[in-house]
Design a protein around this motif. Structure first.
Motif, PDB file in Angstrom:
ATOM      1  N   GLY A 120      56.094  52.238   7.193  1.00 64.83           N
ATOM      2  CA  GLY A 120      54.887  52.375   7.993  1.00 64.83           C
ATOM      3  C   GLY A 120      55.077  51.919   9.420  1.00 64.83           C
ATOM      4  N   HIS A 121      55.974  50.981   9.637  1.00 67.60           N
ATOM      5  CA  HIS A 121      56.224  50.508  10.997  1.00 67.60           C
ATOM      6  C   HIS A 121      56.952  51.584  11.816  1.00 67.60           C
ATOM      7  CE1 HIS A 121      54.796  46.402  11.051  1.00 67.60           C
ATOM      8  NE2 HIS A 121      55.364  46.153   9.880  1.00 67.60           N
ATOM      9  N   SER A 122      56.698  51.582  13.118  1.00 67.18           N
ATOM     10  CA  SER A 122      57.372  52.508  14.023  1.00 67.18           C
ATOM     11  C   SER A 122      58.304  51.766  14.972  1.00 67.18           C
ATOM     12  CB  SER A 122      56.334  53.307  14.828  1.00 67.18           C
ATOM     13  OG  SER A 122      55.486  52.445  15.570  1.00 67.18           O
ATOM     14  N   GLY A 123      58.666  50.553  14.645  1.00 71.18           N
ATOM     15  CA  GLY A 123      59.602  49.763  15.433  1.00 71.18           C
ATOM     16  C   GLY A 123      60.334  48.788  14.527  1.00 71.18           C
ATOM     17  N   THR A 124      61.288  48.072  15.083  1.00 71.20           N
ATOM     18  CA  THR A 124      62.071  47.113  14.311  1.00 71.20           C
ATOM     19  C   THR A 124      61.172  46.105  13.607  1.00 71.20           C
ATOM     20  OG1 THR A 124      63.983  47.287  15.764  1.00 71.20           O
ATOM     21  CG2 THR A 124      63.774  45.261  14.484  1.00 71.20           C
ATOM     22  N   GLY A 133      55.983  41.467  10.750  1.00 73.44           N
ATOM     23  CA  GLY A 133      55.737  41.595  12.182  1.00 73.44           C
ATOM     24  C   GLY A 133      56.798  42.487  12.793  1.00 73.44           C
ATOM     25  N   SER A 134      56.397  43.334  13.744  1.00 74.32           N
ATOM     26  CA  SER A 134      57.309  44.360  14.246  1.00 74.32           C
ATOM     27  C   SER A 134      57.277  44.439  15.767  1.00 74.32           C
ATOM     28  CB  SER A 134      56.937  45.720  13.642  1.00 74.32           C
ATOM     29  OG  SER A 134      57.624  46.774  14.281  1.00 74.32           O
ATOM     30  N   LEU A 135      58.349  44.994  16.300  1.00 78.71           N
ATOM     31  CA  LEU A 135      58.410  45.244  17.732  1.00 78.71           C
ATOM     32  C   LEU A 135      57.509  46.391  18.150  1.00 78.71           C
ATOM     33  CD1 LEU A 135      62.215  44.776  18.507  1.00 78.71           C
ATOM     34  CD2 LEU A 135      60.406  43.085  18.210  1.00 78.71           C
ATOM     35  N   ASP A 136      56.879  47.100  17.191  1.00 82.43           N
ATOM     36  CA  ASP A 136      55.918  48.139  17.549  1.00 82.43           C
ATOM     37  C   ASP A 136      54.554  47.548  17.932  1.00 82.43           C
ATOM     38  OD1 ASP A 136      54.747  47.383  15.157  1.00 82.43           O
ATOM     39  OD2 ASP A 136      55.190  49.248  14.096  1.00 82.43           O
ATOM     40  N   GLY A 137      54.445  46.214  17.943  1.00 85.54           N
ATOM     41  CA  GLY A 137      53.217  45.563  18.364  1.00 85.54           C
ATOM     42  C   GLY A 137      52.217  45.341  17.254  1.00 85.54           C
ATOM     43  N   THR A 138      52.599  45.601  16.003  1.00 84.49           N
ATOM     44  CA  THR A 138      51.671  45.429  14.885  1.00 84.49           C
ATOM     45  C   THR A 138      52.241  44.473  13.846  1.00 84.49           C
ATOM     46  OG1 THR A 138      52.532  47.226  13.492  1.00 84.49           O
ATOM     47  CG2 THR A 138      50.912  47.823  15.182  1.00 84.49           C
ATOM     48  N   ALA A 139      51.318  43.860  13.114  1.00 90.79           N
ATOM     49  CA  ALA A 139      51.650  43.147  11.891  1.00 90.79           C
ATOM     50  C   ALA A 139      50.977  43.888  10.744  1.00 90.79           C
ATOM     51  CB  ALA A 139      51.168  41.696  11.956  1.00 90.79           C
ATOM     52  N   ARG A 140      51.615  43.919   9.595  1.00 88.93           N
ATOM     53  CA  ARG A 140      51.077  44.676   8.467  1.00 88.93           C
ATOM     54  C   ARG A 140      51.137  43.831   7.200  1.00 88.93           C
ATOM     55  NH1 ARG A 140      51.300  50.633   9.945  1.00 88.93           N
ATOM     56  NH2 ARG A 140      52.043  50.607  12.101  1.00 88.93           N
ATOM     57  N   LEU A 141      50.109  44.028   6.385  1.00 92.65           N
ATOM     58  CA  LEU A 141      49.991  43.325   5.112  1.00 92.65           C
ATOM     59  C   LEU A 141      50.250  44.320   3.990  1.00 92.65           C
ATOM     60  CD1 LEU A 141      49.287  40.421   4.210  1.00 92.65           C
ATOM     61  CD2 LEU A 141      46.910  41.185   3.933  1.00 92.65           C
ATOM     62  N   TRP A 142      51.124  43.955   3.044  1.00 89.35           N
ATOM     63  CA  TRP A 142      51.567  44.866   1.998  1.00 89.35           C
ATOM     64  C   TRP A 142      51.265  44.285   0.616  1.00 89.35           C
ATOM     65  CZ3 TRP A 142      53.809  49.236   4.186  1.00 89.35           C
ATOM     66  CH2 TRP A 142      54.261  49.102   5.500  1.00 89.35           C
ATOM     67  N   ASP A 143      51.031  45.198  -0.343  1.00 91.31           N
ATOM     68  CA  ASP A 143      50.884  44.835  -1.752  1.00 91.31           C
ATOM     69  C   ASP A 143      52.277  44.828  -2.380  1.00 91.31           C
ATOM     70  OD1 ASP A 143      50.538  44.916  -4.582  1.00 91.31           O
ATOM     71  OD2 ASP A 143      48.518  45.700  -4.341  1.00 91.31           O
ATOM     72  N   MET A 144      52.720  43.677  -2.843  1.00 95.68           N
ATOM     73  CA  MET A 144      54.068  43.571  -3.386  1.00 95.68           C
ATOM     74  C   MET A 144      54.245  44.380  -4.671  1.00 95.68           C
ATOM     75  SD  MET A 144      56.327  41.881  -1.719  1.00 95.68           S
ATOM     76  CE  MET A 144      57.456  41.549  -3.058  1.00 95.68           C
ATOM     77  N   GLU A 145      53.188  44.564  -5.425  1.00101.51           N
ATOM     78  CA  GLU A 145      53.298  45.284  -6.693  1.00101.51           C
ATOM     79  C   GLU A 145      53.483  46.781  -6.483  1.00101.51           C
ATOM     80  OE1 GLU A 145      53.667  45.733 -10.723  1.00101.51           O
ATOM     81  OE2 GLU A 145      53.514  43.863  -9.600  1.00101.51           O
ATOM     82  N   ASN A 166      52.144  49.409  -1.220  1.00 99.17           N
ATOM     83  CA  ASN A 166      51.163  50.037  -0.334  1.00 99.17           C
ATOM     84  C   ASN A 166      50.741  49.075   0.776  1.00 99.17           C
ATOM     85  OD1 ASN A 166      51.161  52.351  -1.938  1.00 99.17           O
ATOM     86  ND2 ASN A 166      49.480  51.598  -3.225  1.00 99.17           N
ATOM     87  N   GLU A 167      50.373  49.653   1.900  1.00 96.63           N
ATOM     88  CA  GLU A 167      49.871  48.855   3.013  1.00 96.63           C
ATOM     89  C   GLU A 167      48.412  48.492   2.763  1.00 96.63           C
ATOM     90  OE1 GLU A 167      48.711  49.822   7.588  1.00 96.63           O
ATOM     91  OE2 GLU A 167      50.786  50.273   7.041  1.00 96.63           O
ATOM     92  N   TRP A 226      43.988  36.473  12.327  1.00 98.19           N
ATOM     93  CA  TRP A 226      43.441  37.770  11.914  1.00 98.19           C
ATOM     94  C   TRP A 226      42.827  37.644  10.519  1.00 98.19           C
ATOM     95  CZ3 TRP A 226      44.515  41.899  15.394  1.00 98.19           C
ATOM     96  CH2 TRP A 226      45.482  41.628  16.352  1.00 98.19           C
ATOM     97  N   PRO A 227      41.715  38.340  10.276  1.00101.11           N
ATOM     98  CA  PRO A 227      41.151  38.342   8.913  1.00101.11           C
ATOM     99  C   PRO A 227      42.077  39.070   7.950  1.00101.11           C
ATOM    100  CG  PRO A 227      39.976  39.895  10.309  1.00101.11           C
ATOM    101  CD  PRO A 227      40.882  39.125  11.220  1.00101.11           C
ATOM    102  N   ALA A 228      42.224  38.553   6.751  1.00100.65           N
ATOM    103  CA  ALA A 228      43.165  39.116   5.785  1.00100.65           C
ATOM    104  C   ALA A 228      42.820  40.541   5.396  1.00100.65           C
ATOM    105  CB  ALA A 228      43.233  38.237   4.538  1.00100.65           C
ATOM    106  N   GLY A 229      41.552  40.912   5.515  1.00 96.41           N
ATOM    107  CA  GLY A 229      41.167  42.264   5.140  1.00 96.41           C
ATOM    108  C   GLY A 229      41.358  43.292   6.228  1.00 96.41           C
ATOM    109  N   GLY A 230      41.845  42.873   7.400  1.00103.89           N
ATOM    110  CA  GLY A 230      42.024  43.798   8.506  1.00103.89           C
ATOM    111  C   GLY A 230      40.941  43.613   9.548  1.00103.89           C
ATOM    112  N   GLY A 231      41.098  44.268  10.680  1.00101.65           N
ATOM    113  CA  GLY A 231      40.141  44.154  11.766  1.00101.65           C
ATOM    114  C   GLY A 231      40.713  43.368  12.923  1.00101.65           C
TER     115      GLY A 231
END
Length: 526
Positions: A440-444, A460-472, A475-476, A510-515
């Motif tokens: 899903g990331h577009s950078g390192t 955390g990525s050099l594309d300027g975003t942090a993403r939360l993933w489901d380990m099971e 999915n993002e 950041w809120p864990a649910g996004g936003g």
């Protein structure tokens, strides 16, 4: 074998040289213009160099480079081979036949040939004066290299300009009369009623075309600042075991300790002599271990930042990343020289210095049981080490580009890595196989953190975003966009919210649910 090849090259060069001189001799009578003169010079030069090269190759005066040694690696210092002979001169003479062949082809199809000249050519016909009209100057190579980048084309205007008025055609000129008719008086023309004035053309309303360019998004509001904030990028975040404070490391060389509830700086813990890279809370809750590009690993007191001990990596260079065992007895540092060092924190000494990586190491993690560690290199190679015995257990190529984040799962049998190929991979360490991939990331993908329950992964990525993933499922779950540059550091707060630090010098919550997130600790003013 090399001698035979050199003599064959000498024969080829001799043939090319003779052909070049012959072609130059035959073409000099038909040549015309500066282009032709230059062409003849190229033929003569190529022919001469070809003959010289033929003599040198025949005499064996241009030996080639030594062959790659059997069993030597393709990469790393061991693959470097001392050049002998005159390899550059040999390469130059190997290019000569190509130049000569190009000159021969150009002689056949060149623009100086009278039968091939096009109407738009630059060759003037015989006895025809050359045009003195100035031509538009063309930029030279250095002008192009130093010219500023061309501005982006302006968006089309919102309203089309009104068409220019159409001018009435001029009256036709009166034809000249013969002399005999010009002498007679003109006959009076029959009376005609005056012509009615021409009605003006109706005005045509100009309707602007629909807008084709979307308006630019509004600029984000300026970030807040605080005098005690970091003056450069935040590259590391760690949450204290009690969840009440955050420790940060920055490229401004400083280590800072922050109070989460009070939203204020507790103290500056210390300064490294170069970029600070890592800051870790020790399990005892009263000290911290920090490291940086100065090659020092410093044990500090949290209460006042006092230095308890300094571990120096010496000739192994700066500390790219650092990890400690859960019991706090050992630490593992990785370096730009490809070295992995295991430190005995109790006895204040280096336990093992392990080599094996051919390139700089950019990631490290220690297993939950404290017996093993994984290191990742900028060439995508991963290595599993026994840090007690100081030996390599497994090595594999995990990513197409560098590995920059690594974290063990709670069971110690799985590893998660992030990379410059924009992917995150889950590995089974018992088999060395990839189990799952997070995309899903577009950078390192620069940094990773695993939640306390092991169910969520934060990247955390050099594309300027942090993403939360489901380990099971892989999915993002949520995406957090800083809109202000790369994210270099991530962590989970005690309440489950997401913490990030990055290029904009801020630490955000950041809120864990996004936003949208809030600036928890701002950077220093410019």
């Amino acid at each position: 074998m090399n001698r035979v090849a050199d003599r064959l090259l000498a024969v080829v060069l001799l043939a090319v040289g003779i052909a070049s001189f012959a072609k130059a001799y035959l073409a000099q009578g038909d040549a015309a213009g500066s282009f032709a003169s230059a062409h003849l010079l190229v033929l003569v030069a190529a022919g001469g160099l070809s003959l010289v090269g033929a003599v040198l190759f025949w005499a064996g005066l241009l030996p080639g480079r030594p062959r790659h040694q059997a069993g030597a690696p393709l990469f790393g210092r061991a693959a470097e081979v001392q050049e002998t002979g005159r390899p550059r001169l040999r390469q130059a003479f190997l290019v000569v036949p190509l130049i000569a062949v190009l000159a021969l082809v150009a002689d056949q199809f060149g623009p100086w040939r009278a039968d091939d000249a096009s109407p738009g050519g630059e060759v003037a016909a015989p006895n025809q004066p050359k045009s003195t009209e100035p031509k538009g100057s063309e930029p030279k190579g250095e002008d192009i290299a130093n010219a500023p980048p061309a501005p982006e084309p302006a968006p089309p205007p919102a309203m089309a300009p009104a068409p220019p008025p159409i001018a009435a055609p001029p009256p036709p000129a009166q034809a000249a009369q013969p002399p005999e008719q010009a002498a007679k008086p003109p006959e009076p023309a029959p009376a005609q009623p005056p012509a009615a004035p021409a009605a003006p053309p109706p005005e045509v309303a100009v309707i602007p075309p629909p807008a084709t360019v979307a308006p630019p998004p509004p600029a984000p509001p300026p970030l807040p600042t605080q005098p005690e904030g970091h003056r450069d990028a935040v590259v590391w975040l760690a949450v204290a075991p009690d969840g009440r404070s955050i420790m940060s490391a920055s490229t401004d060389q400083t280590i800072k300790l922050w109070d989460i509830a009070g939203k204020q700086l507790i103290r500056n813990l210390g300064v490294h002599k170069d970029m600070a890279r890592t800051a870790l809370f020790m399990p005892d809750g009263v000290s911290a271990l920090t490291a940086g590009d100065d090659g020092e690993i410093v044990l500090r007191k949290l209460s006042d930042g006092a230095v308890l001990h300094v571990f120096s990596s010496g000739e192994n260079g700066g500390v790219n990343k650092l990890a400690i065992s859960p019991d706090g007895k050992r630490a593992v540092s990785v370096h730009g020289t490809g070295t992995v060092i295991v430190w005995d924190l109790e006895n204040k000494s280096a336990l093992h210095v392990m080599t094996g990586h051919d390139w700089s190491i950019s990631a490290v993690a220690v297993s939950p049981d404290g017996f093993s560690a994984v290191s990742g290199s900028i060439d995508g190679t991963l290595k599993l080490w026994d840090i007690g015995a100081g030996k390599l257990l497994r090595s594999w190529h995990g990513h197409e580009r560098g590995t920059y984040g690594a974290v063990f799962t709670a069971d110690g049998h799985h590893l998660i890595t992030g990379s410059g190929d924009y992917t995150i991979k889950l590995w089974d360490l018992d088999t060395g196989r990839e189990v799952r991939r997070f995309e899903g990331h577009s950078g390192t993908v620069y940094v990773l953190a695993l939640s306390a329950d092991g169910k969520r992964l934060l990247s955390g990525s050099l594309d300027g975003t942090a993403r939360l993933w489901d380990m099971e499922t892989g999915n993002e779950i949520a995406m957090f966009d800083s809109q202000s540059g790369p994210i270099y550091a991530v962590a989970f707060a005690a309440d489950g919210t997401v913490l990030t630090g990055g290029y904009d010098r801020t630490i955000r919550d950041w809120p864990a649910g996004g936003g949208g997130g809030v600036v928890l600790f701002a950077g220093a003013p410019d």
